[in-house]
Design an enzyme around this catalytic site. Structure first.
Site, PDB file in Angstrom:
ATOM      1  N   ASP A 242       0.836  -1.206   0.000  1.00 37.97           N
ATOM      2  CA  ASP A 242       0.000   0.000   0.000  1.00 37.97           C
ATOM      3  C   ASP A 242       0.873   1.259   0.000  1.00 37.97           C
ATOM      4  OD1 ASP A 242       0.819  -0.238   2.622  1.00 37.97           O
ATOM      5  OD2 ASP A 242      -1.204  -0.175   3.489  1.00 37.97           O
TER       6      ASP A 242
ATOM      7  N   ASP B 275      -1.080  -6.062   0.030  1.00 40.16           N
ATOM      8  CA  ASP B 275      -1.401  -5.418   1.310  1.00 40.16           C
ATOM      9  C   ASP B 275      -2.905  -5.228   1.451  1.00 40.16           C
ATOM     10  OD1 ASP B 275       0.765  -4.940   2.956  1.00 40.16           O
ATOM     11  OD2 ASP B 275       1.373  -3.120   1.896  1.00 40.16           O
TER      12      ASP B 275
ATOM     13  N   GLU C 170       9.871  -3.990   9.878  1.00 40.44           N
ATOM     14  CA  GLU C 170      10.236  -2.694   9.285  1.00 40.44           C
ATOM     15  C   GLU C 170      10.778  -1.764  10.362  1.00 40.44           C
ATOM     16  OE1 GLU C 170       7.260  -0.922   6.771  1.00 40.44           O
ATOM     17  OE2 GLU C 170       8.441   0.898   6.469  1.00 40.44           O
TER      18      GLU C 170
END
Ligand code: KIV
Length: 264
Positions: free
Chosen positions: A42, A81, A181
């Site tokens: 996304d 996503d 992340e």
């Protein structure tokens, strides 16, 4: 490439290469380049549509782009996503939206963000329905407003324990992989050895089972974005701009089209 193949790669100590793609053109290049996972992220919102965050993206937007990506991919696993609020409101919503993604795009799996009990329950429900799920921990862009910006997560003992617990919870829920992340390298290593399923890092150091980058960032198409973890593997932005300038001057100068471009 299947989710089981990825598990086998972790068991054999083979590193997993993943990249994002948002259209047929680049999906084909990425797949032919040999990646194992193509993620229709996304991040589309920011790097392709020019939005400030991933929040405005809809399920329909993701489906539109994921269809094009799937057409370009022959080998890699295509993961899509699930956008903001498409899986957080209710389990029914999550099942319907994730089901639509698989039915309408040809992708093989979805990704969702977070590791709370609610998210893990949702992930488990999707897996029971036959929808493979990838998790995403650390900096989770859909929560940018509660995290206070694009910043490293999991610093300090409490945050570290929470992230490890979330990762274990997601694994128990049945996810086939977890993206990490913006987390310290040592924490990413700990999570990677605690889990049976592969971890895929972005800004998480070298200790994950695989890596993912946002394609326009690593190709030098997004020159203003230079976080510490990013290596630009090409300078396509500069090359594209030079090519476009050369075209404009050739047209203005009457050099193009020339005789050899003209049908007789
Ligand atoms: O949306 C995205 O591109 C992602 C990657 C940063 C992992 O989630």
């Amino acid at each position: 490439m299947t989710t089981l193949d990825l598990l086998g790669m972790k068991q054999r100590g083979e590193r997993i290469a993943a990249l994002t793609a948002y259209d047929y053109l680049f999906a084909r290049l990425v797949d032919q380049g040999g990646v194992d996972i193509v993620l229709v992220g996304d991040s589309l919102a920011q790097v392709v549509l020019g939005l400030d965050s991933t929040l405005p993206i809809t399920v329909d937007d993701m489906i539109y782009h994921a269809r094009a990506v799937s057409r370009g991919v022959e080998h890699a696993l295509v993961v899509v996503d699930l956008p903001f609020l498409s899986y957080q409101v209710s389990r029914e919503d999550a099942l319907r939206n994730a089901g639509r993604v698989l039915k309408e795009t040809g992708a093989a799996a979805v990704k969702l963000e977070g590791g709370s009990e609610e998210i893990a329950d949702t992930a488990a429900a999707l897996v029971r329905a036959g929808i493979p799920v990838m998790g995403h921990l650390g900096f989770t862009p859909q929560s940018v407003n509660t995290l206070g910006g694009f910043r490293v997560q999991g610093r300090g003992a409490e945050a570290r324990d929470r992230l490890l617990a979330d990762a274990r919870r997601l694994e128990l829920a049945g996810v086939f992989s977890v993206v990490l992340e913006l987390v310290p390298g040592t924490l990413a290593e700990e999570v990677t050895s605690a889990l049976q399923v592969p971890t895929i890092g972005i800004g998480a150091g070298a200790g994950c089972d695989g890596q993912v980058l946002v394609l326009p960032d690593m190709l030098g198409l997004n020159p203003g974005f230079r976080p510490r973890f990013l290596r630009q593997f090409a300078q396509l932005g500069e090359q594209a701009a030079a090519g476009i300038r050369a075209y404009v001057s050739a047209v203005r100068a009457g050099e193009y089209p020339a005789e050899e471009h003209t049908f007789v």
